[in-house]
Design a protein around this motif. Structure first.
Motif, mmCIF file in Angstrom:
data_model
loop_
_atom_site.group_PDB
_atom_site.id
_atom_site.type_symbol
_atom_site.label_atom_id
_atom_site.label_comp_id
_atom_site.label_asym_id
_atom_site.label_seq_id
_atom_site.Cartn_x
_atom_site.Cartn_y
_atom_site.Cartn_z
ATOM 1 N N LEU A 167 -11.508 9.414 -3.479
ATOM 2 C CA LEU A 167 -11.378 8.278 -2.576
ATOM 3 C C LEU A 167 -11.119 7.044 -3.431
ATOM 4 C CD1 LEU A 167 -11.624 6.996 0.265
ATOM 5 C CD2 LEU A 167 -14.060 6.673 -0.247
ATOM 6 N N TYR A 168 -9.940 6.463 -3.241
ATOM 7 C CA TYR A 168 -9.608 5.219 -3.929
ATOM 8 C C TYR A 168 -9.934 4.044 -3.017
ATOM 9 C CZ TYR A 168 -6.914 7.829 -7.402
ATOM 10 O OH TYR A 168 -6.533 8.676 -8.407
ATOM 11 N N VAL A 169 -10.577 3.036 -3.562
ATOM 12 C CA VAL A 169 -10.850 1.782 -2.869
ATOM 13 C C VAL A 169 -9.836 0.790 -3.427
ATOM 14 C CG1 VAL A 169 -12.587 0.049 -2.328
ATOM 15 C CG2 VAL A 169 -13.277 2.427 -2.771
ATOM 16 N N LEU A 170 -9.014 0.215 -2.544
ATOM 17 C CA LEU A 170 -7.838 -0.513 -2.990
ATOM 18 C C LEU A 170 -7.753 -1.927 -2.438
ATOM 19 C CD1 LEU A 170 -5.283 2.340 -2.230
ATOM 20 C CD2 LEU A 170 -6.349 1.838 -4.434
ATOM 21 N N LYS A 171 -7.085 -2.749 -3.216
ATOM 22 C CA LYS A 171 -6.656 -4.075 -2.770
ATOM 23 C C LYS A 171 -5.201 -4.186 -3.197
ATOM 24 C CE LYS A 171 -7.661 -8.973 -3.067
ATOM 25 N NZ LYS A 171 -8.494 -10.010 -3.646
ATOM 26 N N THR A 172 -4.384 -4.794 -2.364
ATOM 27 C CA THR A 172 -2.966 -4.905 -2.690
ATOM 28 C C THR A 172 -2.611 -6.341 -3.058
ATOM 29 O OG1 THR A 172 -2.353 -5.328 -0.403
ATOM 30 C CG2 THR A 172 -2.397 -3.014 -1.119
ATOM 31 N N GLU A 173 -1.433 -6.487 -3.593
ATOM 32 C CA GLU A 173 -0.967 -7.802 -4.020
ATOM 33 C C GLU A 173 -0.952 -8.818 -2.872
ATOM 34 O OE1 GLU A 173 3.216 -8.558 -5.535
ATOM 35 O OE2 GLU A 173 2.048 -8.391 -7.390
ATOM 36 N N ASN A 174 -0.732 -8.342 -1.634
ATOM 37 C CA ASN A 174 -0.700 -9.271 -0.501
ATOM 38 C C ASN A 174 -2.073 -9.436 0.160
ATOM 39 O OD1 ASN A 174 -0.977 -6.917 0.967
ATOM 40 N ND2 ASN A 174 0.707 -7.349 2.370
ATOM 41 N N GLY A 221 -8.358 -1.647 1.551
ATOM 42 C CA GLY A 221 -8.619 -0.417 2.276
ATOM 43 C C GLY A 221 -8.853 0.753 1.348
ATOM 44 N N THR A 222 -8.688 1.947 1.893
ATOM 45 C CA THR A 222 -8.965 3.166 1.145
ATOM 46 C C THR A 222 -7.800 4.142 1.251
ATOM 47 O OG1 THR A 222 -10.091 4.103 3.074
ATOM 48 C CG2 THR A 222 -11.466 2.994 1.444
ATOM 49 N N PHE A 223 -7.756 5.040 0.273
ATOM 50 C CA PHE A 223 -6.774 6.113 0.261
ATOM 51 C C PHE A 223 -7.489 7.360 -0.230
ATOM 52 C CE2 PHE A 223 -3.580 8.717 -1.916
ATOM 53 C CZ PHE A 223 -2.620 8.839 -0.922
ATOM 54 N N LEU A 224 -7.470 8.414 0.575
ATOM 55 C CA LEU A 224 -8.116 9.671 0.224
ATOM 56 C C LEU A 224 -7.055 10.659 -0.199
ATOM 57 C CD1 LEU A 224 -10.800 11.235 0.127
ATOM 58 C CD2 LEU A 224 -10.359 11.915 2.494
ATOM 59 N N GLN A 225 -7.252 11.248 -1.372
ATOM 60 C CA GLN A 225 -6.254 12.151 -1.934
ATOM 61 C C GLN A 225 -6.927 13.392 -2.503
ATOM 62 O OE1 GLN A 225 -3.611 10.357 -4.847
ATOM 63 N NE2 GLN A 225 -3.735 12.188 -6.068
ATOM 64 N N ALA A 226 -6.280 14.520 -2.321
ATOM 65 C CA ALA A 226 -6.737 15.732 -2.999
ATOM 66 C C ALA A 226 -6.431 15.572 -4.482
ATOM 67 C CB ALA A 226 -6.012 16.950 -2.446
#
Length: 112
Positions: free
Chosen positions: A66-73, A77-82
């Protein structure tokens, strides 16, 4: 490090949503895409502010991150990846291309 949260990704996603990380992201055609705004991001435009790895409770070979993310704009949010043998190689490559200076643990709830 001990994980003080339940061993299921959904529970942790909900905790991050309570902290303002409400955007959901998906990977498409080499870009990370915000589900609602449809804005596309390159690796240089993404900041990892926390990450959590999981093993499947019934099958330890079911691995996810589970990645916890912030974007340049400013979207958070989050991104779940195998990961491991079931990982999407293109998505895994995208996250490896995120610059080192864009990676921190400042939003990691396990550290608070």
């Amino acid at each position: 490090m001990d994980n003080k949260f339940p061993k299921h990704e959904k529970n942790l996603i909900e905790k991050y949503q309570d902290k303002g990380y409400t955007a959901n992201f998906y990977f498409k055609s080499g870009k990370l895409v915000a589900s609602e705004s449809k804005v596309e991001f390159s690796p240089k435009e993404v900041y990892i502010t926390g990450e959590h790895r999981y093993e499947g409770m019934s099958n330890p070979s079911d691995l996810s991150i589970l990645y916890v993310l912030k974007t340049e704009n400013g979207e958070k949010g989050t991104f779940l990846q195998a990961y491991g043998p079931n990982a999407d190689p293109e998505a895994a490559s995208f996250f490896k291309e995120i610059p080192e200076e864009n990676i921190s643990d400042k939003a990691d709830l396990n550290l608070k």
